[in-house]
Design a protein around this motif. Structure first.
Motif, short mmCIF file in Angstrom:
data_model
loop_
_atom_site.label_atom_id
_atom_site.label_comp_id
_atom_site.label_asym_id
_atom_site.label_seq_id
_atom_site.Cartn_x
_atom_site.Cartn_y
_atom_site.Cartn_z
N GLU A 56 71.93 96.89 12.15
CA GLU A 56 72.65 97.72 11.27
C GLU A 56 73.85 97.31 10.25
O GLU A 56 73.84 97.60 9.26
CB GLU A 56 73.06 98.96 12.08
CG GLU A 56 72.10 99.64 12.80
CD GLU A 56 70.97 100.35 11.98
OE1 GLU A 56 71.45 101.18 10.63
OE2 GLU A 56 69.96 100.19 11.84
N SER A 59 77.25 89.04 11.87
CA SER A 59 76.01 89.97 12.46
C SER A 59 74.70 89.13 12.18
O SER A 59 73.77 89.67 12.68
CB SER A 59 76.19 91.28 11.62
OG SER A 59 75.81 91.53 10.38
N GLN A 73 78.01 95.90 19.25
CA GLN A 73 77.40 96.63 18.04
C GLN A 73 75.87 96.33 17.92
O GLN A 73 75.24 95.29 18.43
CB GLN A 73 78.12 96.23 16.96
CG GLN A 73 79.56 96.51 16.94
CD GLN A 73 80.08 97.80 17.20
OE1 GLN A 73 79.59 98.73 16.61
NE2 GLN A 73 80.90 97.95 18.04
N GLN A 74 75.20 97.07 17.09
CA GLN A 74 73.88 96.94 16.76
C GLN A 74 73.99 96.04 15.42
O GLN A 74 74.26 96.45 14.24
CB GLN A 74 72.98 98.39 16.48
CG GLN A 74 72.71 98.98 17.65
CD GLN A 74 71.99 100.37 17.13
OE1 GLN A 74 71.77 100.62 16.05
NE2 GLN A 74 71.91 101.26 18.04
N LYS A 75 73.90 94.63 15.64
CA LYS A 75 73.83 93.82 14.53
C LYS A 75 73.16 93.80 13.52
O LYS A 75 73.35 93.94 12.24
CB LYS A 75 73.85 92.37 15.14
CG LYS A 75 75.00 92.07 16.09
CD LYS A 75 74.72 90.59 16.83
CE LYS A 75 75.58 90.42 17.79
NZ LYS A 75 75.63 89.21 18.39
N GLY A 116 80.92 101.14 15.40
CA GLY A 116 79.62 101.20 14.34
C GLY A 116 80.17 100.54 12.90
O GLY A 116 81.28 100.21 12.68
#
Length: 153
Positions: free
Chosen positions: A104, A81, A100-102, A46
């Motif tokens: 974020e 990101s 990953q959650q880009k 993260g």
């Protein structure tokens, strides 16, 4: 030392005044500290690792070159990101970013802008001081940093 080695040494020594120990080029990942950071980031989970790195560049006091280089590398991940990656982004970070959650990570962009601006403009940025020592190389490095800031916005 044989003739070939001597010629190679002579040819490369003309470039040595333009290169600092551990730095190869003026882009964000052409230095040992950024590449070491990239490996650590690729093993992290993260955006927390990125945020901690960027915040370290925003503390009061003198900012050492390694912290500057790591903050710039972290900012590059944030730019990536947002869909604006550097062509120098290491593959290990591209692969990490895919997992990953880009969105974020992209939220960290304002912090990344502040960190890179501090590295570029000071006060008390050792990396800027080191690049300024070489008047020929400083414009290229400065241009890379300005481009990164633009990609973060």
């Amino acid at each position: 030392m044989n003739r070939r080695d001597l010629l190679l040494l002579a040819a490369t020594s003309t470039f040595l005044p333009h290169v600092r120990a551990g730095a190869w080029e003026s882009d964000s990942f052409s230095n040992d500290d950024a590449m070491d950071w990239a490996s650590q980031c690729a093993g992290s989970n993260g955006p927390e690792f990125i945020l901690v790195t960027l915040n370290a560049a925003l503390t009061d006091g003198y900012l050492e070159a390694p912290e500057c280089s790591m903050a710039v590398a972290a900012a590059e991940v944030v730019a990536a990101s947002k869909g604006k990656p550097s062509r120098f982004l290491p593959k290990e970070l591209s692969s990490w970013l895919e997992r990953q959650q880009k969105a974020e990570i992209a939220k960290i962009a304002p912090v990344a802008v502040k960190a890179v601006s501090r590295v570029l403009n000071g006060p008390k940025s050792e990396l800027r001081e080191l690049w300024q020592e070489n008047r020929k190389a400083f414009p290229a490095w400065s241009g890379h940093m300005q481009s990164l800031i633009a990609r973060l916005k």
